[in-house]
Each structure stands twice: as C-alpha cells, then as structure tokens.
Design a protein around this motif. Structure first.
Motif, PDB file in Angstrom:
ATOM      1  N   LEU A 121       9.013  11.333   3.116  1.00 31.95           N
ATOM      2  CA  LEU A 121       7.751  12.055   2.963  1.00 31.95           C
ATOM      3  C   LEU A 121       6.758  11.127   2.275  1.00 31.95           C
ATOM      4  O   LEU A 121       7.043  10.595   1.200  1.00 31.95           O
ATOM      5  CB  LEU A 121       7.960  13.323   2.133  1.00 31.95           C
ATOM      6  CG  LEU A 121       6.712  14.165   1.848  1.00 31.95           C
ATOM      7  CD1 LEU A 121       6.133  14.741   3.134  1.00 31.95           C
ATOM      8  CD2 LEU A 121       7.025  15.293   0.858  1.00 31.95           C
ATOM      9  N   ILE A 122       5.616  10.918   2.911  1.00 29.92           N
ATOM     10  CA  ILE A 122       4.603  10.002   2.378  1.00 29.92           C
ATOM     11  C   ILE A 122       3.298  10.758   2.182  1.00 29.92           C
ATOM     12  O   ILE A 122       2.780  11.378   3.118  1.00 29.92           O
ATOM     13  CB  ILE A 122       4.383   8.801   3.308  1.00 29.92           C
ATOM     14  CG1 ILE A 122       5.696   8.038   3.523  1.00 29.92           C
ATOM     15  CG2 ILE A 122       3.316   7.867   2.726  1.00 29.92           C
ATOM     16  CD1 ILE A 122       5.596   6.910   4.534  1.00 29.92           C
ATOM     17  N   TRP A 123       2.772  10.687   0.963  1.00 30.18           N
ATOM     18  CA  TRP A 123       1.480  11.288   0.628  1.00 30.18           C
ATOM     19  C   TRP A 123       0.421  10.185   0.633  1.00 30.18           C
ATOM     20  O   TRP A 123       0.401   9.326  -0.258  1.00 30.18           O
ATOM     21  CB  TRP A 123       1.516  11.917  -0.764  1.00 30.18           C
ATOM     22  CG  TRP A 123       2.589  12.927  -1.017  1.00 30.18           C
ATOM     23  CD1 TRP A 123       3.935  12.701  -1.119  1.00 30.18           C
ATOM     24  CD2 TRP A 123       2.396  14.333  -1.247  1.00 30.18           C
ATOM     25  NE1 TRP A 123       4.599  13.871  -1.391  1.00 30.18           N
ATOM     26  CE2 TRP A 123       3.688  14.892  -1.473  1.00 30.18           C
ATOM     27  CE3 TRP A 123       1.270  15.158  -1.284  1.00 30.18           C
ATOM     28  CZ2 TRP A 123       3.872  16.239  -1.741  1.00 30.18           C
ATOM     29  CZ3 TRP A 123       1.457  16.511  -1.544  1.00 30.18           C
ATOM     30  CH2 TRP A 123       2.745  17.041  -1.761  1.00 30.18           C
ATOM     31  N   VAL A 124      -0.458  10.193   1.602  1.00 30.44           N
ATOM     32  CA  VAL A 124      -1.635   9.325   1.563  1.00 30.44           C
ATOM     33  C   VAL A 124      -2.707  10.076   0.776  1.00 30.44           C
ATOM     34  O   VAL A 124      -2.992  11.236   1.062  1.00 30.44           O
ATOM     35  CB  VAL A 124      -2.120   8.994   2.982  1.00 30.44           C
ATOM     36  CG1 VAL A 124      -3.427   8.195   2.940  1.00 30.44           C
ATOM     37  CG2 VAL A 124      -1.047   8.207   3.746  1.00 30.44           C
ATOM     38  N   ILE A 125      -3.265   9.438  -0.217  1.00 28.66           N
ATOM     39  CA  ILE A 125      -4.212  10.152  -1.068  1.00 28.66           C
ATOM     40  C   ILE A 125      -5.582  10.257  -0.394  1.00 28.66           C
ATOM     41  O   ILE A 125      -5.971   9.419   0.415  1.00 28.66           O
ATOM     42  CB  ILE A 125      -4.337   9.505  -2.462  1.00 28.66           C
ATOM     43  CG1 ILE A 125      -4.879   8.080  -2.351  1.00 28.66           C
ATOM     44  CG2 ILE A 125      -2.999   9.516  -3.183  1.00 28.66           C
ATOM     45  CD1 ILE A 125      -5.183   7.454  -3.698  1.00 28.66           C
ATOM     46  N   GLY A 126      -6.289  11.328  -0.734  1.00 31.08           N
ATOM     47  CA  GLY A 126      -7.616  11.569  -0.198  1.00 31.08           C
ATOM     48  C   GLY A 126      -8.624  11.774  -1.305  1.00 31.08           C
ATOM     49  O   GLY A 126      -8.320  11.605  -2.491  1.00 31.08           O
ATOM     50  N   ASN A 127      -9.818  12.165  -0.939  1.00 27.68           N
ATOM     51  CA  ASN A 127     -10.868  12.349  -1.948  1.00 27.68           C
ATOM     52  C   ASN A 127     -10.662  13.620  -2.772  1.00 27.68           C
ATOM     53  O   ASN A 127     -11.105  13.701  -3.918  1.00 27.68           O
ATOM     54  CB  ASN A 127     -12.251  12.375  -1.291  1.00 27.68           C
ATOM     55  CG  ASN A 127     -12.370  13.384  -0.165  1.00 27.68           C
ATOM     56  OD1 ASN A 127     -11.665  13.268   0.844  1.00 27.68           O
ATOM     57  ND2 ASN A 127     -13.248  14.358  -0.316  1.00 27.68           N
ATOM     58  N   HIS A 128      -9.953  14.614  -2.234  1.00 27.02           N
ATOM     59  CA  HIS A 128      -9.695  15.844  -2.979  1.00 27.02           C
ATOM     60  C   HIS A 128      -8.466  15.742  -3.871  1.00 27.02           C
ATOM     61  O   HIS A 128      -8.331  16.526  -4.809  1.00 27.02           O
ATOM     62  CB  HIS A 128      -9.512  17.027  -2.016  1.00 27.02           C
ATOM     63  CG  HIS A 128     -10.790  17.612  -1.513  1.00 27.02           C
ATOM     64  ND1 HIS A 128     -11.298  18.814  -1.942  1.00 27.02           N
ATOM     65  CD2 HIS A 128     -11.675  17.147  -0.597  1.00 27.02           C
ATOM     66  CE1 HIS A 128     -12.433  19.076  -1.315  1.00 27.02           C
ATOM     67  NE2 HIS A 128     -12.679  18.070  -0.483  1.00 27.02           N
ATOM     68  N   ASP A 129      -7.563  14.817  -3.547  1.00 28.54           N
ATOM     69  CA  ASP A 129      -6.300  14.728  -4.289  1.00 28.54           C
ATOM     70  C   ASP A 129      -5.991  13.271  -4.656  1.00 28.54           C
ATOM     71  O   ASP A 129      -4.886  12.776  -4.427  1.00 28.54           O
ATOM     72  CB  ASP A 129      -5.148  15.345  -3.498  1.00 28.54           C
ATOM     73  CG  ASP A 129      -4.984  14.734  -2.107  1.00 28.54           C
ATOM     74  OD1 ASP A 129      -5.750  13.819  -1.757  1.00 28.54           O
ATOM     75  OD2 ASP A 129      -4.081  15.157  -1.365  1.00 28.54           O
TER      76      ASP A 129
END
Length: 241
Positions: A121-129
């Motif tokens: 599971l990979i979380w690419v970060i965004g502007n909200h998180d």
C-alpha cells in the motif's frame, strides 16, 4: 489547447467494462469505478478519495450524511478484490484535511489497515494530506516511477510523458441527441492520464476548464464513467459547463 497533431487513439473494451489503452507504451485499463489498473504490475491506482469530507463539513456547520468514507472504502475494497491487486496506490488527497485521520471511525481505520495486508500500500501525498498517514500502515511517497510511468498527485505543467496524476477531478459534459450528460471521467492524450476523483463526495471540474489547458500535446479523449462501463468521448463531443 495546443495545435492539433494527427494521431490515432487506440482503445479496446475490457471484460470489466473499462477501456484498455497504452500510455507511453505501458498498457493501462481505465475502470468504470474510476480506478486505473496497470495489469503488468498488478497495481491498482485511485486518486482523491477525500475521506472524512463529510465530517469536515459538519465541523463547519454544513451537515452532510456522514457515510462518505464508508461508501468510498467499500468501492475500493471491491476493486481490490476484483483485480486481486498486489499493489494499491493512493494518488494523493486520500484524506480531505490534515485531521481527517483523527476523525476516522474505528472500523474504517481497520478497513484501511486491511488494504495493506498481503499487498503493498503506497500513499502518494497531496495538497490536502501533505503530512501523509500517521497511524496507518503503508509506504509514503511524493511521487514514484513504475513501468515507465511517473505517478504523482498534481499534474505538472507542460508535456509530461508517462505522467499519471489526479488532483483536478476531471468531469466530462457530453453532448447527446437529447441534451447533455455530465460524468466523472479519465482524460488522456496517450502521453499522460488524469484520473477522476474516487471519493464519494469529491466534485468534478469540467475538462474544458482552463486548468487543463496546456497539459496535453493533442486534443485529449475523455473516458466517461458509466454505471458499468467507460465510454470513450472525443474532444468535439465535450461541452463546457
């Protein structure tokens, strides 16, 4: 939109109701759920879940039914089961804000943990998180390279061959004989793909909006989401809001 460059788009209907195409030589499937399937890597990609958007609005006095996280995770679990994905990539803005993780119901947090069991599971970060997850499993990345593609949350300006991104929540307003219909959509010129928002409460931005201008080397096609299939829609069939 840039000048027209002659080009033949190649799409094939897939058994799941999606559209199969190639991006810089890598085969991908745009699924009716709004997820992108990279068959050769057994990888499922979803963008802009905006989990806990309902509770975020409730804190500001705008009451929405508090079921968006549950509904979104249910659809994601169904996609993981259907594809038997070995890797799941959350392409940014998985949470609606930086305190959304704290507001997760215990069973929803456990469902997110379940996505990491037996797979990557990979979380690419965004502007909200931008902080990424704090108490949930998985790898965290600003962006990553996979099978000749570059996966990131926000599309970069200018030509970006092989880019897979989210952030813009593309939506297509399609002209039809009896009027128009508006649907979330993928948008691609076979050089890059922008994914639709996967979250239940995430909105959509018309692909003819100026925010999309300059991203594509040729007039793109939209993969408009229907209940069971994705429809390829040419640029001339797309209307502004």
């Amino acid at each position: 939109m840039n000048a027209v460059i002659p080009f033949a788009y190649a799409f094939a209907a897939s058994a799941c109701g999606g559209l199969s195409t190639q991006v810089r030589g890598t085969e991908v499937v745009m699924r009716a759920s709004g997820a992108l399937w990279i068959e050769g890597e057994r990888t499922l990609v979803v963008a802009d879940l905006h989990l806990e958007k309902g509770s975020s609005y409730a804190r500001r006095g705008q009451m929405l039914p508090p079921y968006d996280t549950r509904e979104t995770l249910g659809r994601l679990e169904a996609e993981v089961e259907a594809t038997r994905a070995s890797t799941v990539i959350l392409l940014g803005d998985t949470f609606h804000d930086r305190t959304s993780e704290d507001r997760l119901a215990a069973d929803d947090a456990e469902r997110l943990r379940g996505l990491a069991r037996g797979r990557t599971l990979i979380w690419v970060i965004g502007n909200h998180d931008a902080d990424g997850p704090r108490a949930l499993p998985g790898e965290v990345a600003d962006e990553l390279a996979l099978a000749g593609l570059v996966l990131r949350h926000e599309p970069q300006a200018g030509p970006q061959p092989g880019e897979i991104a989210g952030h813009l929540h593309p939506a297509a307003r399609v002209r039809a004989p009896r009027g128009t219909v508006r649907r979330r959509c993928f948008v691609t010129d076979a050089e890059r793909v922008v994914l639709p928002a996967f979250g239940a409460y995430a909105g959509g931005l018309n692909v003819r909006d100026a925010a999309f201008a300059g991203l594509f080397v040729r007039p793109p096609l939209a993969g408009a989401l229907g209940p069971a299939r994705v429809r390829a829609v040419g640029w001339r069939q797309l209307a502004s809001d």
